[in-house]
Design an enzyme around this catalytic site. Structure first.
Site, short mmCIF file in Angstrom:
data_model
loop_
_atom_site.label_atom_id
_atom_site.label_comp_id
_atom_site.label_asym_id
_atom_site.label_seq_id
_atom_site.Cartn_x
_atom_site.Cartn_y
_atom_site.Cartn_z
N GLU A 1 0.75 -1.21 0.02
CA GLU A 1 -0.13 -0.02 0.09
C GLU A 1 0.88 1.11 0.16
O GLU A 1 2.20 1.25 0.35
CB GLU A 1 -1.04 -0.20 1.47
CG GLU A 1 -0.24 -0.13 2.73
CD GLU A 1 -1.16 0.60 3.78
OE1 GLU A 1 -1.42 1.69 3.42
OE2 GLU A 1 -1.07 0.06 4.87
N SER B 1 -13.15 1.21 10.13
CA SER B 1 -12.39 1.54 8.76
C SER B 1 -13.22 0.46 7.82
O SER B 1 -13.48 -0.81 8.12
CB SER B 1 -11.11 0.79 9.19
OG SER B 1 -10.38 0.89 7.82
N ASP C 1 -11.47 -1.13 5.53
CA ASP C 1 -10.75 -2.02 5.62
C ASP C 1 -11.49 -3.40 6.00
O ASP C 1 -11.07 -4.59 5.22
CB ASP C 1 -9.42 -2.03 6.55
CG ASP C 1 -8.48 -0.97 5.90
OD1 ASP C 1 -8.79 -0.15 4.99
OD2 ASP C 1 -7.53 -0.80 6.85
N LYS D 1 -3.78 -2.10 14.41
CA LYS D 1 -3.09 -1.29 15.30
C LYS D 1 -3.78 -1.04 16.67
O LYS D 1 -4.84 -1.00 16.80
CB LYS D 1 -3.13 0.26 14.54
CG LYS D 1 -2.17 0.28 13.23
CD LYS D 1 -2.18 1.75 12.63
CE LYS D 1 -3.40 1.96 11.79
NZ LYS D 1 -3.25 1.36 10.54
N1 PSU Z 1 -0.65 0.49 8.77
C1 PSU Z 1 0.42 1.41 9.29
N2 PSU Z 1 0.51 2.78 8.87
C2 PSU Z 1 -0.57 3.16 8.23
C3 PSU Z 1 -1.68 2.40 7.88
C4 PSU Z 1 -1.74 0.97 8.13
O1 PSU Z 1 1.52 0.94 9.65
O2 PSU Z 1 -0.72 4.56 7.94
C5 PSU Z 1 -3.07 3.20 7.21
C6 PSU Z 1 -3.41 1.96 6.13
O3 PSU Z 1 -3.54 2.40 4.73
C7 PSU Z 1 -4.82 1.64 6.47
C8 PSU Z 1 -5.36 3.05 7.02
O4 PSU Z 1 -5.79 1.09 5.70
O5 PSU Z 1 -4.11 3.17 7.75
C9 PSU Z 1 -6.62 3.03 7.99
O6 PSU Z 1 -7.12 4.15 7.90
P1 PSU Z 1 -8.56 4.14 8.74
O7 PSU Z 1 -8.67 3.82 9.99
O8 PSU Z 1 -9.04 5.87 8.23
O9 PSU Z 1 -9.66 3.42 7.70
MN MN Z 2 -12.14 5.65 9.89
#
Ligand code: PSU
Ligand code: MN
Length: 302
Positions: free
Chosen positions: A25, A140, A142, A159
Site C-alpha cells: 500500500e 475502517s 478495511d 493497530k
Molecule cells: N498501517 C500502518 N500505517 C498506516 C496504515 C496502516 O502501519 O498508515 C493505514 C492503512 O492504509 C490503513 C489505514 O488502511 O491506515 C486505515 O485508515 P482508516 O482507519 O481511516 O480506515
Molecule cells: Mn475511519
C-alpha cells in the site's frame, strides 16, 4: 471499458514470467510515516520482498492512473508530495476520474491488487473499529473489504490504537479468517500479543495459501487476514505503549479529529511521544510482514 492499469516495468516483467508478486500500500508512505523514513522504508520493504523470491508492487494513483508498481522516481516523488489524497474504496474511482494523485489504504490496495491478479499484500496493520466507535461509528472500510475482495493481507494485527476486541468481533461477523502466524494470540502491532486469542493460527505459509485457494474453490468471497507478530527484539511492550496511546486518543478528542484524519493524527502523535521509537518498531514489523507475504506469494505460485 477495461481499466487501464499502469504496470511498472518490473511488475510487467514479473507478470510475463509468472513470478510471485506482493502488493504494497502507499498510505503508509504518505500518511503513516514521516519523510524521509517513509521512502527509505518503502524501498527497504521492496528489497525484502525481492530477497525472499517475490516481486514488489507498490500501488498508488498518480495523475489519475492506477499504478501497480512504482519506479524509484515515482516512489520518491510520492513520499515527498504534499496534500496527497488518502484513498479507500469510496475514493478510488473519483480520484482517477479527476486526474488526481492519491495513496491507497488497505481497502483500496486490495481492490487494485485483485484487479491486477495479485493474491497477497503486505502492510503494517489494518484499520479496524476505533475506540469510541459506539458513538463515533468510526469503523475502517478495511474490514468490509476483507469480507469482499479475495486477497490475503499480511499485517501485524490491527493497530493498537483501535478497539481490538470489537475489531475481532466485526471480522468474525463478516466471515473474515483471522490467522495468527506462529502463535495463538492476536498481535497488537507494536506488541507481540494483544492478550486476546486469535480465532485461527497457522505456522506454515503453504497452509495459508492453501486455505485461500480453498475459499475460492468453494465460492466464498473475501480475503483473509494474516496477523504476524512483530519480532521479539523490536517490540514495544504494551505496558509502555498503552499510556502513550491513551494520551494520543485524548488529544485527538480534544482537537476534534475525525474521519480519515484519525489514524494519521494518532500515529504522528505517538511517534513524537515515543521519540521515534514507535516508528522504529513500525518499520521492523512492516519488513517482517513483507518477508512472510513473499513466502505466501511463492506458495501461491507453486
Ligand atoms: N498501517 C500502518 N500505517 C498506516 C496504515 C496502516 O502501519 O498508515 C493505514 C492503512 O492504509 C490503513 C489505514 O488502511 O491506515 C486505515 O485508515 P482508516 O482507519 O481511516 O480506515
Ligand atoms: Mn475511519
Amino acid at each position: 471499458m477495461t481499466i487501464d492499469l499502469h504496470f511498472s516495468p518490473e511488475v510487467s516483467d514479473a507478470r510475463a514470467r509468472g513470478l510471485p508478486i506482493v502488493a504494497l500500500e502507499s498510505t503508509i508512505i504518505t500518511h503513516g510515516m514521516p519523510w524521509p523514513q517513509n521512502v527509505e522504508t518503502a524501498r527497504d520493504v521492496e528489497t525484502v520482498i525481492r530477497g525472499n523470491g517475490a516481486v514488489p508492487a507498490t500501488i498508488a494513483v498518480l495523475d489519475g492512473r492506477l499504478h501497480i508498481g512504482l519506479t524509484d522516481g515515482e516512489l520518491d516523488a510520492l513520499g515527498q508530495a504534499k496534500d496527497v489524497a488518502k484513498l479507500s474504496r469510496a475514493d478510488l474511482a473519483a480520484c482517477m476520474a479527476t486526474g488526481g494523485t492519491g495513496a491507497t489504504t488497505v481497502a483500496a490496495t486490495m481492490i487494485a491488487a485483485h484487479l491486477a491478479g495479485i493474491h497477497v499484500f503486505a502492510t503494517g496493520g489494518i484499520g479496524g473499529v476505533h475506540r469510541g466507535a459506539d458513538t463515533s461509528f468510526d469503523i475502517s472500510a478495511d474490514l468490509q473489504e476483507l469480507a469482499k475482495t479475495p486477497v490475503t493481507v499480511v499485517g501485524a494485527g490491527a493497530k493498537a490504537i483501535l478497539d481490538l476486541p470489537k475489531t475481532l468481533e466485526v471480522l468474525e461477523t463478516l466471515g473474515v479468517p483471522v490467522i495468527a502466524y506462529g502463535q495463538a494470540d492476536f498481535p497488537a502491532f507494536w506488541s507481540r500479543s494483544s492478550g486476546l486469542p486469535a480465532p485461527l493460527s497457522m505456522d506454515n505459509p503453504a497452509d495459508i495459501a492453501k486455505a485461500m485457494v480453498l475459499r475460492g474453490e468453494m465460492g466464498l468471497e473475501g480475503g483473509q487476514l494474516v496477523a504476524n507478530p512483530i519480532p521479539e527484539a523490536d517490540e514495544i511492550p504494551s505496558s509502555m505503549i498503552n499510556p502513550v496511546i491513551e494520551e494520543a486518543l485524548a488529544a485527538a478528542t480534544a482537537d476534534g479529529i475525525a474521519a480519515k484524519s484519525v489514524t494519521p493524527y494518532l500515529l504522528d502523535r505517538i511517534y513524537h511521544a515515543t521519540d521515534g521509537a514507535s516508528l522504529v518498531a513500525n518499520i521492523a514489523l512492516v519488513k517482517n510482514n513483507a518477508r512472510l507475504a513473499a513466502r505466501i506469494a511463492s506458495e501461491f505460485s507453486a
